[in-house]
Scaffold this active site. Structure first.
Site, PDB file in Angstrom:
ATOM      1  N   TYR A 180      44.126  32.650  70.903  1.00 28.19           N
ATOM      2  CA  TYR A 180      44.131  31.325  71.542  1.00 28.19           C
ATOM      3  C   TYR A 180      45.392  30.534  71.147  1.00 28.19           C
ATOM      4  O   TYR A 180      46.066  29.951  72.005  1.00 28.19           O
ATOM      5  CB  TYR A 180      42.866  30.575  71.116  1.00 28.19           C
ATOM      6  CG  TYR A 180      42.689  29.215  71.731  1.00 28.19           C
ATOM      7  CD1 TYR A 180      42.268  29.075  73.049  1.00 28.19           C
ATOM      8  CD2 TYR A 180      42.910  28.056  70.989  1.00 28.19           C
ATOM      9  CE1 TYR A 180      42.087  27.820  73.618  1.00 28.19           C
ATOM     10  CE2 TYR A 180      42.730  26.803  71.543  1.00 28.19           C
ATOM     11  CZ  TYR A 180      42.311  26.686  72.858  1.00 28.19           C
ATOM     12  OH  TYR A 180      42.132  25.439  73.408  1.00 28.19           O
ATOM     13  N   LYS A 236      48.386  29.192  73.578  1.00 32.06           N
ATOM     14  CA  LYS A 236      48.695  27.764  73.710  1.00 32.06           C
ATOM     15  C   LYS A 236      50.114  27.445  73.227  1.00 32.06           C
ATOM     16  O   LYS A 236      50.743  26.509  73.722  1.00 32.06           O
ATOM     17  CB  LYS A 236      47.651  26.932  72.954  1.00 32.06           C
ATOM     18  CG  LYS A 236      46.254  27.024  73.558  1.00 32.06           C
ATOM     19  CD  LYS A 236      46.220  26.489  74.992  1.00 32.06           C
ATOM     20  CE  LYS A 236      44.839  26.458  75.594  1.00 32.06           C
ATOM     21  NZ  LYS A 236      44.805  25.898  76.939  1.00 32.06           N
TER      22      LYS A 236
HETATM   23  P1  NAP Z   1      35.307  24.284  78.884  1.00 37.60           P
HETATM   24  O1  NAP Z   1      34.338  23.159  78.753  1.00 37.60           O
HETATM   25  O2  NAP Z   1      34.933  25.603  78.344  1.00 37.60           O
HETATM   26  O3  NAP Z   1      35.717  24.408  80.436  1.00 37.60           O
HETATM   27  C1  NAP Z   1      36.632  25.403  80.823  1.00 37.60           C
HETATM   28  C2  NAP Z   1      36.904  25.304  82.304  1.00 37.60           C
HETATM   29  O4  NAP Z   1      37.859  26.314  82.639  1.00 37.60           O
HETATM   30  C3  NAP Z   1      35.672  25.541  83.165  1.00 37.60           C
HETATM   31  O5  NAP Z   1      35.693  24.661  84.258  1.00 37.60           O
HETATM   32  C4  NAP Z   1      35.858  26.986  83.645  1.00 37.60           C
HETATM   33  O6  NAP Z   1      35.325  27.198  84.935  1.00 37.60           O
HETATM   34  C5  NAP Z   1      37.363  27.067  83.732  1.00 37.60           C
HETATM   35  N1  NAP Z   1      37.878  28.441  83.678  1.00 37.60           N
HETATM   36  C6  NAP Z   1      37.765  29.344  82.669  1.00 37.60           C
HETATM   37  N2  NAP Z   1      38.367  30.490  83.006  1.00 37.60           N
HETATM   38  C7  NAP Z   1      38.868  30.320  84.261  1.00 37.60           C
HETATM   39  C8  NAP Z   1      39.599  31.139  85.147  1.00 37.60           C
HETATM   40  N3  NAP Z   1      39.954  32.396  84.814  1.00 37.60           N
HETATM   41  N4  NAP Z   1      39.953  30.636  86.363  1.00 37.60           N
HETATM   42  C9  NAP Z   1      39.614  29.380  86.721  1.00 37.60           C
HETATM   43  N5  NAP Z   1      38.920  28.551  85.907  1.00 37.60           N
HETATM   44  C10 NAP Z   1      38.548  29.025  84.698  1.00 37.60           C
HETATM   45  O7  NAP Z   1      36.708  23.908  78.181  1.00 37.60           O
HETATM   46  P2  NAP Z   1      37.336  22.478  77.804  1.00 37.60           P
HETATM   47  O8  NAP Z   1      36.971  22.188  76.400  1.00 37.60           O
HETATM   48  O9  NAP Z   1      37.070  21.497  78.857  1.00 37.60           O
HETATM   49  O10 NAP Z   1      38.892  22.861  77.797  1.00 37.60           O
HETATM   50  C11 NAP Z   1      39.757  22.627  78.886  1.00 37.60           C
HETATM   51  C12 NAP Z   1      41.174  22.971  78.470  1.00 37.60           C
HETATM   52  O11 NAP Z   1      41.550  22.178  77.342  1.00 37.60           O
HETATM   53  C13 NAP Z   1      41.356  24.425  78.039  1.00 37.60           C
HETATM   54  O12 NAP Z   1      42.622  24.892  78.462  1.00 37.60           O
HETATM   55  C14 NAP Z   1      41.291  24.336  76.535  1.00 37.60           C
HETATM   56  O13 NAP Z   1      41.948  25.410  75.938  1.00 37.60           O
HETATM   57  C15 NAP Z   1      41.987  23.013  76.295  1.00 37.60           C
HETATM   58  N6  NAP Z   1      41.650  22.421  75.006  1.00 37.60           N
HETATM   59  C16 NAP Z   1      40.366  22.054  74.706  1.00 37.60           C
HETATM   60  C17 NAP Z   1      40.090  21.505  73.447  1.00 37.60           C
HETATM   61  C18 NAP Z   1      38.717  21.071  73.037  1.00 37.60           C
HETATM   62  O14 NAP Z   1      38.552  20.637  71.878  1.00 37.60           O
HETATM   63  N7  NAP Z   1      37.713  21.109  73.890  1.00 37.60           N
HETATM   64  C19 NAP Z   1      41.120  21.341  72.507  1.00 37.60           C
HETATM   65  C20 NAP Z   1      42.407  21.736  72.852  1.00 37.60           C
HETATM   66  C21 NAP Z   1      42.673  22.273  74.108  1.00 37.60           C
HETATM   67  P3  NAP Z   1      34.066  28.167  85.241  1.00 37.60           P
HETATM   68  O15 NAP Z   1      32.921  27.655  84.417  1.00 37.60           O
HETATM   69  O16 NAP Z   1      33.869  28.020  86.682  1.00 37.60           O
HETATM   70  O17 NAP Z   1      34.501  29.532  84.807  1.00 37.60           O
END
Ligand code: NAP
Length: 246
Positions: free
Chosen positions: A154, A158
């Site tokens: 990961y 990133k």
């Molecule tokens: P999440 O709740 O797990 O949601 C992930 C989203 O990505 C879902 O809508 C999922 O859609 C979609 N997705 C996954 N694989 C995909 C693919 N191959 N094609 C199209 N859509 C896909 O994650 P989140 O926490 O909101 O994170 C969103 C972003 O922020 C990510 O890039 C994550 O790495 C980044 N981020 C998050 C955090 C944190 O603390 N939460 C921190 C740093 C960075 P489906 O359900 O339809 O598959």
């Protein structure tokens, strides 16, 4: 306001992407809500936007798939003629210590997080360059900036997003297209709730502002990077992490 702007948000069926879609739509953008598997949840996001008086459409596509994402972009351009705002938010984790990390889990995370971001920018690049304007916002992470034990795949993906962001920012700058990355810290979504309570508590103790972030904390930054107020900002990685990476 983003009135008349077309925004494409990948992974917008839940979590940060969902909040970004709602926020951009509330500010006047027409939002394409991309999802991979969560059709019903993506359609709920669209309904919520429409109920608030906005416009949106849900579109299925696995962003890790080069051909499928090309097809999605073709269809979107045929219908809307342009994309003004691209938010590369789709992302997954498959955490493990590197000693135990499988090749499949390494590849899956790189394919969605880094190659997915490449695919979207690659397929929209001609359209962005032709229109000589646009905003690309890529989701990186505090893990991509600092590294994180148990997240080699990961963190590498990133950190890769940061290199991709800076290179494309340089390539697109002369056409007036801004490309930036946001680096969230610990944000309360399904991604982080899947972690053990111990790991969650450990991370929360590293936050100077003393609380976990909300998806809306990230969405507000994305809104700023999508709007006119950020027209002179490109190639940057902006943390939204309560001070974790100070
Ligand atoms: P999440 O709740 O797990 O949601 C992930 C989203 O990505 C879902 O809508 C999922 O859609 C979609 N997705 C996954 N694989 C995909 C693919 N191959 N094609 C199209 N859509 C896909 O994650 P989140 O926490 O909101 O994170 C969103 C972003 O922020 C990510 O890039 C994550 O790495 C980044 N981020 C998050 C955090 C944190 O603390 N939460 C921190 C740093 C960075 P489906 O359900 O339809 O598959």
């Amino acid at each position: 306001m983003l009135t008349g702007k077309i925004a494409l948000v990948t992974g917008a069926s839940r979590g940060i992407g969902r909040e970004v879609a709602l926020t951009l739509a509330a500010n006047g953008a027409i939002v394409i809500v991309n999802y991979n598997g969560s059709k019903e949840r993506a359609e709920e996001v669209v309904k919520e936007i429409e109920a608030a008086g906005g416009s949106a459409e849900a579109v299925q596509c696995n962003v890790a798939d080069f051909q499928a994402s090309e097809e999605m972009v073709k269809n979107i351009l045929a219908k809307y003629k342009k994309v003004d705002i691209l938010v590369n938010n789709a992302g997954i984790t498959k955490d493990n210590l590197i000693m135990r990390m499988s090749e499949e889990d390494y590849d899956a995370v790189m394919d969605t997080n880094l190659k997915g971001t490449f695919n979207m920018i690659r397929h929209l690049s001609r359209s962005f360059i032709k229109q000589r304007s646009g905003k690309i916002i890529n989701l990186s992470s505090v893990s991509g900036v600092l590294g994180n034990a148990g997240q080699a795949n990961y963190s590498a993906s990133k950190a890769g997003v940061i290199g991709l962001t800076k290179s494309v920012a340089r390539e697109f700058a002369s056409r007036g297209i801004c490309v930036n990355a946001v680096a969230p810290g610990f944000i309360e979504t399904e991604m982080t709730s899947a972690m053990s309570e111990e790991a969650q508590n450990g991370l929360k103790q590293m936050i100077p502002l003393g609380r976990a972030g909300k998806a809306s904390d990230v969405a507000e930054l994305v809104l700023f990077l999508a709007g006119k107020g950020s027209d002179y900002i490109t190639g940057q990685v902006i943390s939204v992490d309560g001070g974790m990476a100070i």
